[in-house]
Design a protein around this motif. Structure first.
Motif: not given
Length: 363
Positions: A170, A237, A240, A253
């Motif tokens: 992430r 995120e 995305i 996500v």
């Protein structure tokens, strides 16, 4: 979806919503919020730190540097400003200054993981690997993000792990997001186009595609015009947010193993994983889940970097490579081969990275 806040809101609220807009790539709204905050408090270091983030996300490192410098002028102990200042200095090729900035951030915030990671990275790129290891060891000794730091340390030593922690994926790809497309173009990234070539004439309009690790939506762009319905899944995120602009039916996500486990059986016509398995070492569970979610005779298209190791290995680039023998074991009795493409999947420091794209059909 974040809404604009009025100029009479607190500076803290203006900065908070501005950063949310940045995550959503709503740059005009972010700029408005940060401008309002600066007008309210022109000597607030946090405002200039946020403006620095804004320019960094626009891939304008010189302008970002000016903002981070201003934040530090106003608050010399602003650790995050020093850390992000180091990042933009590195982008500008000012390596010695970047190293000094990361060291200062580490002094100010010894419990935060990013300064350790950034400092070790810039040191290692100067061929001072032992020193980079010592930086990771210091972080581990202090108990700073052991899973995250451990993954970086393992890759530096060439020690394989089954897959990186979610926090590593992430944070890495959230940081990559602002310049991801630009960098991939410069690296002559070939995987989505190769997958699209293998799929030519084998998919039909209206079919449902599950794009694992969709990133900013390159796979959707490569298959545009075929009338396919795309679902994208990614842990970042910020990635995305960019894929949302590229025609995906729905986006999630999520970590791909967890998402697959929640998918209905026999619900997808095609699963794609373009340059995703560089982030997963052990693929056994994932392949089982892909078989489960695919419809009868559904297709599975993915890429790997190749290794001569028995199964897989974690490389110094922090990417996993997989052997052809391992792939044969994974696909036996589950998939029938349809086609494959061996070639240069991208460049790495100007040198070709060889890999392979596979197209399989559920047996």
């Amino acid at each position: 979806m974040t809404d604009l806040v009025h100029s009479d809101a607190s500076v803290e609220e203006l900065c908070r919503t501005g950063k949310e807009f940045l995550d959503q790539r709503r740059f005009a709204e972010a700029e408005w919020q940060f401008t309002q905050a600066r007008d309210r408090e022109p000597d607030n270091p946090e405002v200039y730190y946020c403006i620095g983030l804004f320019f960094a996300d626009l891939a304008k490192p010189a302008e970002a540097l000016v903002a981070f410098d201003r934040a530090i002028d106003l608050h010399s102990a602003h650790a995050r400003a020093h850390n992000n200042r180091g990042t933009v200095l590195q982008q500008l090729g000012r390596i010695e200054e970047a190293e000094a900035a990361f060291r200062r951030a580490l002094e100010l915030a010894p419990d935060d993981a990013p300064p350790y990671i950034n400092l070790a990275n810039v040191v290692d790129h100067q061929f001072r690997t032992a020193e980079a290891l010592a930086i990771y060891d210091l972080a581990l000794k202090r108990g700073v993000a052991p899973d995250l730091i451990g993954q970086y340390r393992a890759s530096l030593l060439g020690k394989s792990t089954t897959r990186p922690p979610d926090a590593w994926v992430r944070s890495t790809y959230d940081n990559f997001a602002p310049t991801f497309d630009q960098n991939l173009s410069q690296l002559k990234y070939a995987v989505p186009a190769a997958i699209a070539q293998l799929l030519d004439g084998k998919v039909e309009a209206g079919q449902h595609v599950l794009d694992l690790g969709c990133g900013t939506g390159w796979m959707g762009m490569a298959l545009a015009g075929k009338g396919l319905e795309f679902t994208g899944v990614d842990l970042s995120e910020r990635m995305i947010a960019q894929a949302r602009e590229r025609g995906y039916r729905d986006l999630h996500v999520a970590e791909i193993h967890a998402y697959l486990a929640g998918c209905p059986a026999a619900s997808v016509d095609l699963v794609t994983a373009a340059d995703v398995f560089i982030l997963v070492g052990k693929l056994n569970d994932l392949f089982e889940q892909v078989v489960r979610v695919l419809k009868p005779h559904g297709l599975f298209a993915f890429s790997i970097e190749e290794t001569s190791a028995a199964d897989y290995s974690l490389q110094s680039t922090r990417r996993y490579a997989h052997s052809r023998a391992y792939l044969r074991t994974l696909t036996a009795f589950r998939f029938a081969p349809v086609d494959e493409w061996p070639g240069v999947i991208r460049l790495e420091q100007g040198k070709p990275v060889h890999g392979r794209v596979y197209l399989l059909r559920k047996a």
